[in-house]
Design an enzyme around this catalytic site. Sequence first.
Site, mmCIF file in Angstrom:
data_model
loop_
_atom_site.group_PDB
_atom_site.id
_atom_site.type_symbol
_atom_site.label_atom_id
_atom_site.label_comp_id
_atom_site.label_asym_id
_atom_site.label_seq_id
_atom_site.Cartn_x
_atom_site.Cartn_y
_atom_site.Cartn_z
ATOM 1 N N GLY A 31 0.791 -1.279 -0.096
ATOM 2 C CA GLY A 31 -0.078 -0.191 0.082
ATOM 3 C C GLY A 31 0.758 1.346 0.160
ATOM 4 O O GLY A 31 2.011 1.238 -0.500
ATOM 5 N N HIS A 34 2.508 4.900 -4.693
ATOM 6 C CA HIS A 34 2.961 6.063 -5.299
ATOM 7 C C HIS A 34 3.310 5.717 -6.918
ATOM 8 O O HIS A 34 3.060 4.616 -7.454
ATOM 9 C CB HIS A 34 4.317 6.400 -4.567
ATOM 10 C CG HIS A 34 5.153 5.360 -4.215
ATOM 11 N ND1 HIS A 34 6.311 4.771 -5.462
ATOM 12 C CD2 HIS A 34 5.533 4.707 -3.174
ATOM 13 C CE1 HIS A 34 6.911 3.770 -5.050
ATOM 14 N NE2 HIS A 34 6.749 3.843 -3.773
ATOM 15 N N GLY A 36 5.882 4.998 -8.601
ATOM 16 C CA GLY A 36 6.598 3.419 -8.662
ATOM 17 C C GLY A 36 5.439 2.386 -8.781
ATOM 18 O O GLY A 36 5.907 1.618 -9.912
ATOM 19 N N HIS A 37 4.673 2.513 -7.800
ATOM 20 C CA HIS A 37 3.666 1.207 -7.834
ATOM 21 C C HIS A 37 2.763 1.405 -9.321
ATOM 22 O O HIS A 37 2.449 0.314 -9.790
ATOM 23 C CB HIS A 37 2.560 1.200 -6.748
ATOM 24 C CG HIS A 37 3.385 0.997 -5.431
ATOM 25 N ND1 HIS A 37 3.623 2.017 -4.415
ATOM 26 C CD2 HIS A 37 3.992 -0.201 -4.881
ATOM 27 C CE1 HIS A 37 4.273 1.291 -3.465
ATOM 28 N NE2 HIS A 37 4.353 0.192 -3.817
ATOM 29 N N GLN A 61 7.844 -9.086 7.695
ATOM 30 C CA GLN A 61 8.872 -8.741 7.136
ATOM 31 C C GLN A 61 9.565 -7.621 8.049
ATOM 32 O O GLN A 61 10.673 -6.970 7.505
ATOM 33 C CB GLN A 61 8.769 -8.547 5.873
ATOM 34 C CG GLN A 61 7.816 -7.357 5.483
ATOM 35 C CD GLN A 61 7.626 -7.162 3.873
ATOM 36 O OE1 GLN A 61 6.779 -7.914 3.350
ATOM 37 N NE2 GLN A 61 8.397 -6.275 3.085
ATOM 38 N N GLY A 147 9.506 -3.983 -8.349
ATOM 39 C CA GLY A 147 10.225 -2.683 -8.653
ATOM 40 C C GLY A 147 12.072 -2.873 -8.235
ATOM 41 O O GLY A 147 12.473 -3.651 -7.317
ATOM 42 N N ARG A 187 8.239 4.819 2.028
ATOM 43 C CA ARG A 187 8.858 5.327 3.478
ATOM 44 C C ARG A 187 8.915 6.656 3.494
ATOM 45 O O ARG A 187 9.233 7.348 4.290
ATOM 46 C CB ARG A 187 9.843 4.394 3.926
ATOM 47 C CG ARG A 187 9.549 3.109 4.383
ATOM 48 C CD ARG A 187 10.723 2.370 4.957
ATOM 49 N NE ARG A 187 10.215 1.189 5.776
ATOM 50 C CZ ARG A 187 10.219 -0.111 5.532
ATOM 51 N NH1 ARG A 187 10.620 -0.154 4.148
ATOM 52 N NH2 ARG A 187 10.139 -0.926 6.311
HETATM 53 O O1 PAF Z 1 8.115 -4.758 -2.034
HETATM 54 C C1 PAF Z 1 7.068 -4.644 -1.269
HETATM 55 O O2 PAF Z 1 6.131 -3.955 -0.976
HETATM 56 C C2 PAF Z 1 6.813 -5.937 -0.222
HETATM 57 O O3 PAF Z 1 8.265 -6.470 -0.034
HETATM 58 C C3 PAF Z 1 6.356 -7.172 -0.794
HETATM 59 C C4 PAF Z 1 7.008 -7.664 -2.088
HETATM 60 C C5 PAF Z 1 4.840 -6.559 -1.269
HETATM 61 C C6 PAF Z 1 5.942 -8.170 0.154
HETATM 62 O O4 PAF Z 1 5.224 -7.708 1.154
#
Ligand code: PAF
Length: 283
Positions: A31, A34, A36-37, A61, A147, A187
């Site tokens: 989520g 931006h 990049g996504h 993670q 990315g 971030r």
């Molecule tokens: O790159 C990310 O945003 C995360 O590490 C991913 C690949 C969605 C896994 O939670």
Amino acid sequence: MRIIQTTQSLRTWRRRHDPLRTSIGLVPTMGALHAGHRSLIQRARRTCGTVVVSIFVNPLQFGPAEDYRRYPRDLSQDLACCREENVDLVFIPKLETLYPQDFQTTVAVRTLSRRWEGEYRPTHFEGVTTVVTKLLNLVRPAHAFFGQKDYQQCCVIRQLVQDLDLDTRVTLCPTIRDADGFALSSRNHYVTKSQRQRALALYQALSAGKAAIAGGMRRADLVEKNMAKVLNAGPGLTIDYLACCDARTLEPLSRLRGTVVLLGAIRIGGVRFIDNLIVRVPQ
Ligand code: PAF
């Protein structure tokens, strides 16, 4: 645009989707979407008949002292972005959907996860590979898009897909940057202006490394020295690593040849920044 929250509905959707025979593209995200996504989604849109975006801030993670709680979350803006980009399905599982009380299995890619980010974030990649395995199993996409900003993550996921015989093609998409070269990241929401200003040196250092290679430098130690000089570490800026590596194995190199990745990670006032550049070394 369809929104699904449970694994059961996703499975039902996936079974019904099979006879349609259009390829599915998955863009896994946490989520705070931006540009990049957006570029990942647009690439998926161009490649696949059906585009699925997953939004899940994956606690597995994050290390215990990391920013899981304050990681930026803005679901309504994310959904608006997905609508604008013509996404077919958004999967937004709840925490207990992906990790029920009795959850106990993890997936680890051993060697590739150990170095670089793995050294500073020892549980990070196991969290990533576990959630990505779950998402790939649920969606069973023909393509998944990641990315280049998280280059080591891409390498680890490629290895995961190969080792577990998953029927998905992993596509690495270019890092999206601001006009001055600063790499976009969710971030960045909590980076101050002055931190951003100082952190820009990371991209400049990597670019200097790339220019040195283009200028004929082939000794990794000299390129690394060049990059460190540009970064000018001192009070307020710590270098975690700055290295010339083989682009596939991520092993550090001494003489540069083939395709090389320049990897960097720095810390400024408690905020970590990572970036990288891929360089094809002329023969
Ligand atoms: O790159 C990310 O945003 C995360 O590490 C991913 C690949 C969605 C896994 O939670």
